[in-house]
Design an enzyme around this catalytic site. Sequence first.
Site, PDB file in Angstrom:
ATOM      1  N   GLY A  53      64.490  83.153  85.094  1.00 50.69           N
ATOM      2  CA  GLY A  53      63.359  82.245  85.251  1.00 50.69           C
ATOM      3  C   GLY A  53      62.128  82.943  84.704  1.00 50.69           C
ATOM      4  N   ALA A  54      61.417  82.279  83.803  1.00 45.85           N
ATOM      5  CA  ALA A  54      60.321  82.944  83.090  1.00 45.85           C
ATOM      6  C   ALA A  54      59.301  83.609  84.024  1.00 45.85           C
ATOM      7  CB  ALA A  54      59.641  81.943  82.150  1.00 45.85           C
ATOM      8  N   ARG A  89      64.670  90.694  77.317  1.00 49.98           N
ATOM      9  CA  ARG A  89      65.044  89.288  77.060  1.00 49.98           C
ATOM     10  C   ARG A  89      64.275  88.844  75.831  1.00 49.98           C
ATOM     11  NH1 ARG A  89      67.099  85.825  81.194  1.00 49.98           N
ATOM     12  NH2 ARG A  89      67.017  84.030  79.820  1.00 49.98           N
ATOM     13  N   GLN A 200      73.038  75.529  86.543  1.00 47.53           N
ATOM     14  CA  GLN A 200      71.950  76.037  87.384  1.00 47.53           C
ATOM     15  C   GLN A 200      71.602  75.078  88.519  1.00 47.53           C
ATOM     16  OE1 GLN A 200      71.866  75.759  84.045  1.00 47.53           O
ATOM     17  NE2 GLN A 200      70.813  77.472  83.085  1.00 47.53           N
ATOM     18  N   ASP A 241      60.064  74.387  79.629  1.00 50.27           N
ATOM     19  CA  ASP A 241      59.937  75.715  79.030  1.00 50.27           C
ATOM     20  C   ASP A 241      58.729  75.770  78.113  1.00 50.27           C
ATOM     21  OD1 ASP A 241      62.933  75.265  79.663  1.00 50.27           O
ATOM     22  OD2 ASP A 241      62.643  77.422  79.553  1.00 50.27           O
ATOM     23  N   ASN A 251      62.783  71.250  77.575  1.00 49.27           N
ATOM     24  CA  ASN A 251      63.364  71.676  78.845  1.00 49.27           C
ATOM     25  C   ASN A 251      64.879  71.740  78.657  1.00 49.27           C
ATOM     26  OD1 ASN A 251      63.078  72.372  81.663  1.00 49.27           O
ATOM     27  ND2 ASN A 251      63.873  70.347  82.185  1.00 49.27           N
ATOM     28  N   LYS A 252      65.565  72.130  79.712  1.00 48.40           N
ATOM     29  CA  LYS A 252      67.023  72.317  79.649  1.00 48.40           C
ATOM     30  C   LYS A 252      67.723  71.113  79.024  1.00 48.40           C
ATOM     31  CE  LYS A 252      68.325  75.338  81.141  1.00 48.40           C
ATOM     32  NZ  LYS A 252      68.346  76.614  80.439  1.00 48.40           N
TER      33      LYS A 252
END
Lengths: 359, 359
Positions: A53-54, A89, A200, A241, A251-252
Amino acid sequence: MKIDGKAYRTIWRAGPAAVETIDQTRLPHELAFRRLDSLEGVVEAIKTMVVRGAPLIGASAAYGLAIALSEAGDDASLAAAYAALNASRPTAVNLRHALDDVRAVVAPLPPPERGEAAFRRADEICEEDVKLNRAIGEAGFKLIEAAHKASGRPVHVLTHCNAGWLACVDWGTATAPIYLAHDRGVPVHVYVDETRPRNQGASLTAFELGQHGVPFTLIADNAGGHLMQHGKVDLCIVGADRVTARGDAANKIGTYLKALAARANGVPFYVAAPGTTIDWTLDDGHAIEIEERSAREVTHIWGRLADGRVAEVEIAPPGTRAANPAFDVTPAELVSGIITERGVSAASKPALAALYGRG
Amino acid sequence: MKIDGKAYRTIWRAGPAAVETIDQTRLPHELAFRRLDSLEGVVEAIKTMVVRGAPLIGASAAYGLAIALSEAGDDASLAAAYAALNASRPTAVNLRHALDDVRAVVAPLPPPERGEAAFRRADEICEEDVKLNRAIGEAGFKLIEAAHKASGRPVHVLTHCNAGWLACVDWGTATAPIYLAHDRGVPVHVYVDETRPRNQGASLTAFELGQHGVPFTLIADNAGGHLMQHGKVDLCIVGADRVTARGDAANKIGTYLKALAARANGVPFYVAAPGTTIDWTLDDGHAIEIEERSAREVTHIWGRLADGRVAEVEIAPPGTRAANPAFDVTPAELVSGIITERGVSAASKPALAALYGRG
């Protein structure tokens, strides 16, 4: 938020030069903690997604720098620790921001003072993240409260992936409004998309909502359209994101499909994201490069066997070729609003610019 | 279609009073066959989904009746076998049709002749299914051929679930146009939705396309919208469990989301289904009752462990509540056309009625 009835954050101080975290690679099958007291330990925890998670990656990296500087505060050590953490990362922008932030604070100080100063700044970064998400929560809470007042029924929120407190220090982005509503007695129930291929939703969002006591129902990613057709979803809240200057939201993968279904069925679709997520240099979300991840995430799935062991199973014929785009972009026209720490904004360039004083 | 280079059907005669089938519960991990030579064996094969897919269930039930009547052809045996087979799966309309069909043929005959007559009729039911799907294939082939002629490139078809030959006797519905195109040298590539929660795409469609040599790429159900946004899908072809008189299509959960994405991105969206799938008594697909299946299908997944054994893993926290609607309904307005054995029809009441002479 709570686990087993006890309030947690995702990362906390554990002694003079150490932090402790929840090992997220073990969730939802086991609640395990990981003590991080060396630079190498922090780098490895970020690389292997013990922390993910950022925002949490950013906080962890800040502590990683503090731990390294507590051992050796000279310029060479600072540069080496920065480089090692920054490489842990590839794409997390918060990681770089947090490292730059801490370095700027400690660089002017004499080496022996840098460790302690870095820890203080890392603590502040955590507090700022908590404050940011709580402010998003307050803004989004009003939407849930209004939906409840209008219907008199529990509010059914659909979310995708994990934009929850486990991705941050606390509260989460998409989940902050939900936790506030729940804690304040506004009845809320969440439809949790499992979020293939990495699941997730099934593993992290289901875990954190369940542990905090928020009622939820897990669904296959395929089910959301049907539920919206039948009036079972009052609003959608997802994270992001990256949000472009005009409000396109990356986003995802799969988020876009839910936004289409929401629009087709008159369900409000909100993106919860702090101002730091907005990329002011970009208007058209189509220009965002989408990470293509390993085919193995599609052909194989991790889970818990009947005997309690965690194992990976292959679900497709051996040698199956798979495509795995990790994100998609929902165009602003499908977004009812962006829930930010400054309030809910229309997903438009003028509205976002006005909110952040960039007019 | 082919497996290991050899042409197969899903069910075939194996001796005077027996048939053989592919055990679909073992796919894609193992190609195993199952000899069915007793009424009980056929009932169990249908119940446990050794055979699945409405047309194949119908064919299997017809053979089941034939096997039973070969042993004892009296009225009581006929009635008992009919009842046992009819109860083996609750909702498959083909099952009932096939049983009624065979019973009508054999009932007027003297008991000793019933077994052989039933086998002959069961053989015919299989041939009719093959002919029906091949005709669907011819109609759909023209769409793929036209797309190839227009672009000069391979045609990228997205499909959902398994409306393939494994669900039928041969060819499949959604896959028949694809197999014909491939066999005739029109370059075609298929994006296969994995189709959570039961993964029929990853396990069955991937298996049958791969074995026949059709190029395909497996994707998470979440990915189709993104691919369509980026021009990577030329057309969608899906099957249907029921089509209403005006062209609303009930199909595997998640179909509706792909239809929304197709419409939003100008991708033609076709439903391949024989006339027998059309429910002339119903206009509005919203009235179709949607089966709610076990939560366990969402929280648990079957697959192959590294050591080759097949096992079930749990992907969510223990005790997670899940919803599992098995189908959704795509409104006719999102359907570019219904590919039938009589040609491609607009998804509208007048067009379908005209095609089937029900004006």
